[in-house]
Each structure stands twice: as structure tokens, then as C-alpha cells.
Design a protein around this motif. Structure first.
Motif, PDB file in Angstrom:
ATOM      1  N   MET A 143     125.237 -64.608  46.917  1.00  0.00           N
ATOM      2  CA  MET A 143     124.606 -65.775  46.314  1.00  0.00           C
ATOM      3  C   MET A 143     123.801 -66.483  47.393  1.00  0.00           C
ATOM      4  N   THR A 144     122.688 -67.057  47.008  1.00  0.00           N
ATOM      5  CA  THR A 144     121.845 -67.768  47.964  1.00  0.00           C
ATOM      6  C   THR A 144     122.130 -69.265  47.916  1.00  0.00           C
ATOM      7  N   ARG A 145     121.632 -69.944  48.930  1.00  0.00           N
ATOM      8  CA  ARG A 145     121.783 -71.395  49.001  1.00  0.00           C
ATOM      9  C   ARG A 145     121.068 -72.071  47.817  1.00  0.00           C
ATOM     10  N   GLY A 146     119.920 -71.553  47.442  1.00  0.00           N
ATOM     11  CA  GLY A 146     119.199 -72.097  46.299  1.00  0.00           C
ATOM     12  C   GLY A 146     119.953 -71.895  44.994  1.00  0.00           C
ATOM     13  N   MET A 147     120.601 -70.740  44.849  1.00  0.00           N
ATOM     14  CA  MET A 147     121.395 -70.478  43.639  1.00  0.00           C
ATOM     15  C   MET A 147     122.549 -71.460  43.520  1.00  0.00           C
ATOM     16  N   LEU A 148     123.269 -71.690  44.634  1.00  0.00           N
ATOM     17  CA  LEU A 148     124.420 -72.594  44.562  1.00  0.00           C
ATOM     18  C   LEU A 148     123.973 -74.026  44.276  1.00  0.00           C
ATOM     19  N   ALA A 149     122.894 -74.475  44.887  1.00  0.00           N
ATOM     20  CA  ALA A 149     122.379 -75.814  44.590  1.00  0.00           C
ATOM     21  C   ALA A 149     122.040 -75.928  43.107  1.00  0.00           C
ATOM     22  N   THR A 150     121.482 -74.875  42.540  1.00  0.00           N
ATOM     23  CA  THR A 150     121.121 -74.880  41.122  1.00  0.00           C
ATOM     24  C   THR A 150     122.357 -74.963  40.239  1.00  0.00           C
ATOM     25  N   VAL A 151     123.405 -74.237  40.580  1.00  0.00           N
ATOM     26  CA  VAL A 151     124.649 -74.289  39.809  1.00  0.00           C
ATOM     27  C   VAL A 151     125.226 -75.701  39.823  1.00  0.00           C
ATOM     28  N   LEU A 152     125.289 -76.338  40.992  1.00  0.00           N
ATOM     29  CA  LEU A 152     125.828 -77.695  41.071  1.00  0.00           C
ATOM     30  C   LEU A 152     124.957 -78.691  40.315  1.00  0.00           C
ATOM     31  N   TRP A 153     123.664 -78.501  40.383  1.00  0.00           N
ATOM     32  CA  TRP A 153     122.718 -79.350  39.643  1.00  0.00           C
ATOM     33  C   TRP A 153     122.969 -79.229  38.143  1.00  0.00           C
ATOM     34  N   ARG A 154     123.191 -78.010  37.676  1.00  0.00           N
ATOM     35  CA  ARG A 154     123.511 -77.809  36.255  1.00  0.00           C
ATOM     36  C   ARG A 154     124.852 -78.442  35.911  1.00  0.00           C
ATOM     37  N   MET A 155     125.834 -78.348  36.814  1.00  0.00           N
ATOM     38  CA  MET A 155     127.139 -78.978  36.580  1.00  0.00           C
ATOM     39  C   MET A 155     126.975 -80.476  36.392  1.00  0.00           C
ATOM     40  N   ASP A 156     125.995 -81.055  37.049  1.00  0.00           N
ATOM     41  CA  ASP A 156     125.790 -82.503  36.979  1.00  0.00           C
ATOM     42  C   ASP A 156     124.792 -82.912  35.893  1.00  0.00           C
ATOM     43  N   THR A 215     121.575 -81.561  35.270  1.00  0.00           N
ATOM     44  CA  THR A 215     120.172 -81.365  35.679  1.00  0.00           C
ATOM     45  C   THR A 215     119.384 -82.675  35.852  1.00  0.00           C
ATOM     46  N   PRO A 216     119.920 -83.620  36.632  1.00  0.00           N
ATOM     47  CA  PRO A 216     119.184 -84.867  36.848  1.00  0.00           C
ATOM     48  C   PRO A 216     117.920 -84.633  37.679  1.00  0.00           C
ATOM     49  N   MET A 217     116.918 -85.419  37.420  1.00  0.00           N
ATOM     50  CA  MET A 217     115.665 -85.298  38.170  1.00  0.00           C
ATOM     51  C   MET A 217     115.816 -85.963  39.539  1.00  0.00           C
ATOM     52  N   PRO A 218     115.323 -85.308  40.567  1.00  0.00           N
ATOM     53  CA  PRO A 218     115.365 -85.935  41.897  1.00  0.00           C
ATOM     54  C   PRO A 218     114.440 -87.151  41.923  1.00  0.00           C
ATOM     55  N   LYS A 251     113.735 -75.831  43.016  1.00  0.00           N
ATOM     56  CA  LYS A 251     113.214 -77.005  43.728  1.00  0.00           C
ATOM     57  C   LYS A 251     113.932 -78.297  43.339  1.00  0.00           C
ATOM     58  N   ASN A 252     113.960 -78.631  42.056  1.00  0.00           N
ATOM     59  CA  ASN A 252     114.591 -79.882  41.628  1.00  0.00           C
ATOM     60  C   ASN A 252     116.073 -79.916  41.983  1.00  0.00           C
ATOM     61  N   ALA A 253     116.736 -78.775  41.870  1.00  0.00           N
ATOM     62  CA  ALA A 253     118.164 -78.710  42.192  1.00  0.00           C
ATOM     63  C   ALA A 253     118.406 -79.023  43.664  1.00  0.00           C
ATOM     64  N   ILE A 254     117.635 -78.410  44.545  1.00  0.00           N
ATOM     65  CA  ILE A 254     117.818 -78.621  45.979  1.00  0.00           C
ATOM     66  C   ILE A 254     117.468 -80.057  46.371  1.00  0.00           C
ATOM     67  N   LEU A 255     116.396 -80.571  45.812  1.00  0.00           N
ATOM     68  CA  LEU A 255     116.008 -81.948  46.135  1.00  0.00           C
ATOM     69  C   LEU A 255     117.063 -82.942  45.661  1.00  0.00           C
ATOM     70  N   TRP A 256     117.572 -82.745  44.449  1.00  0.00           N
ATOM     71  CA  TRP A 256     118.636 -83.612  43.928  1.00  0.00           C
ATOM     72  C   TRP A 256     119.878 -83.528  44.827  1.00  0.00           C
ATOM     73  N   ALA A 257     120.287 -82.299  45.175  1.00  0.00           N
ATOM     74  CA  ALA A 257     121.481 -82.118  46.000  1.00  0.00           C
ATOM     75  C   ALA A 257     121.293 -82.723  47.393  1.00  0.00           C
ATOM     76  N   SER A 258     120.092 -82.629  47.925  1.00  0.00           N
ATOM     77  CA  SER A 258     119.811 -83.212  49.236  1.00  0.00           C
ATOM     78  C   SER A 258     119.846 -84.741  49.176  1.00  0.00           C
ATOM     79  N   GLU A 259     119.232 -85.314  48.150  1.00  0.00           N
ATOM     80  CA  GLU A 259     119.219 -86.772  47.988  1.00  0.00           C
ATOM     81  C   GLU A 259     120.622 -87.357  47.879  1.00  0.00           C
ATOM     82  N   ASN A 260     121.541 -86.563  47.340  1.00  0.00           N
ATOM     83  CA  ASN A 260     122.904 -87.032  47.128  1.00  0.00           C
ATOM     84  C   ASN A 260     123.869 -86.543  48.208  1.00  0.00           C
TER      85      ASN A 260
END
Length: 184
Positions: A42-55, A57-60, A75-84
Motif C-alpha cells: 500500500m502507498t502513502r497516498g492510498m492510506l491517506a485516502t482510506v482515512l479521508w474516506r473514514m472521516d 471525505t471532508p474538503m481540505p 490530492k484532497n485526502a493528503i491535504l486534509w490529512a496534512s492539515e489535521n
């Protein structure tokens, strides 16, 4: 009821019920039509996307701080995860979205996600029985002890935790299953 659309997943596979769970929840997709690729890292982008979906899919809210993140599906998943403060980059404006994720990185990301969700993160396991305990990076020590104590990340054997080991999609489905079912 989930109907298995993947030709590379069988009901007899150790990870089948975990894949069923994360796919039925809409957290994972296949890697192509008809394949899940359970043994693929699994890639770092994939895991960020999974967590974003768990939450949900909020917009960064902020701007892109990573030079290696474009308008890709993550993109949106990683930005959201980074902001938080759930994920961080490598420095110099790099995130590494296509880099394979390691087990210690997963522990840190789940630890931070738990903090973000106000779940307890005080549990700590004694990892001294693992012969590779010394391979855990200093920045991942508390998170690995926590993830092991909670039962999210167990050893790959009785003696090996494999903190720098790449984690497969099937393995992460199991980790997230345990994580989600403990934090209901």
C-alpha cells in the motif's frame, strides 16, 4: 451483503473477511476492475485516502504544501490529512504519495488519527520480546508501542515486528478492521 468482485480474493484467504469489511464500508477500492491486489504494498497516498474516506471525505481548507502532489485522486485526502496533523511529509515540500508505506509509518498515522478523533492513545506495549525492536525509528517508538498494545499491529512472527517492512493492502485491511472495531 458484499459480493466479491475480485478475482484475486478467495473466501479461504486469511485476509478475506478484512477485505470484505473495508470494501463494504467504501474505504478501499480495487486496483483495477476485478482485482484487489492483496499482496501489493500500500502507498502513502492510498492510506491517506482510506482515512479521508473514514472521516467522510471532508474538503481540505488550505493550499497544497507538497510539490509532489498534483490533481491526482489522492490530492484532497493528503491535504486534509496534512492539515489535521495526521500525515506529514519528508521535508523540502515532499510527501511521497506513491512510496510504499511501512508498518511504523502506519502506526504513526493511526496514532495521529486517533489523536485527531480524541481516542485514547495512552496504551503502551513492552516490545522487548521482538528481536527487531531496535529497528523502530525514534519518531515511531510511542506509536508502535501503542499500536501493538491495542492489537492493531502485531508481530509478523513471535519475534519480528518488522517496523520498516512494507505493508500489503491485505495486511492494512486487517489492521484497519481491528482499529475500526475497537474505536466504534
Amino acid at each position: 451483503k458484499w459480493e466479491n468482485p475480485f478475482k484475486d480474493i478467495k473466501a479461504t484467504d486469511w485476509f478475506y473477511s478484512y477485505v470484505e469489511y473495508v470494501c463494504a464500508m467504501g474505504l478501499f477500492n480495487g486496483t483495477t476492475d476485478g482485482t484487489f491486489s492483496p499482496n501489493m504494498p500500500m502507498t502513502r497516498g492510498m492510506l491517506a485516502t482510506v482515512l479521508w474516506r473514514m472521516d467522510g471525505t471532508p474538503m481540505p481548507q488550505g493550499k497544497n504544501i507538497f510539490s509532489d502532489i498534483s490533481a491526482d485522486w489522492y490530492k484532497n485526502a493528503i491535504l486534509w490529512a496534512s492539515e489535521n496533523n495526521i500525515v506529514s511529509g519528508y521535508g523540502s515540500g515532499l510527501f511521497g504519495p506513491d512510496d510504499d508505506i511501512t508498518r511504523e509509518q502506519i502506526a504513526v498515522i493511526l496514532y495521529r488519527y486517533s489523536q485527531y478523533k480524541d481516542h485514547g492513545v495512552t496504551a503502551r506495549a513492552d516490545l522487548s520480546s521482538y528481536t527487531d525492536m531496535g529497528e523502530i525509528s525514534s519518531w515511531a517508538q510511542d506509536a508502535m508501542k501503542w499500536a501493538n498494545a491495542e492489537g492493531f499491529i502485531t508481530g509478523r512472527s513471535d519475534k519480528a515486528l518488522a517496523p520498516k517492512g512494507k505493508a500489503s493492502r491485505g495486511e492494512i485491511a486487517a489492521i484497519l478492521y481491528r482499529f475500526l472495531n475497537q474505536n466504534k
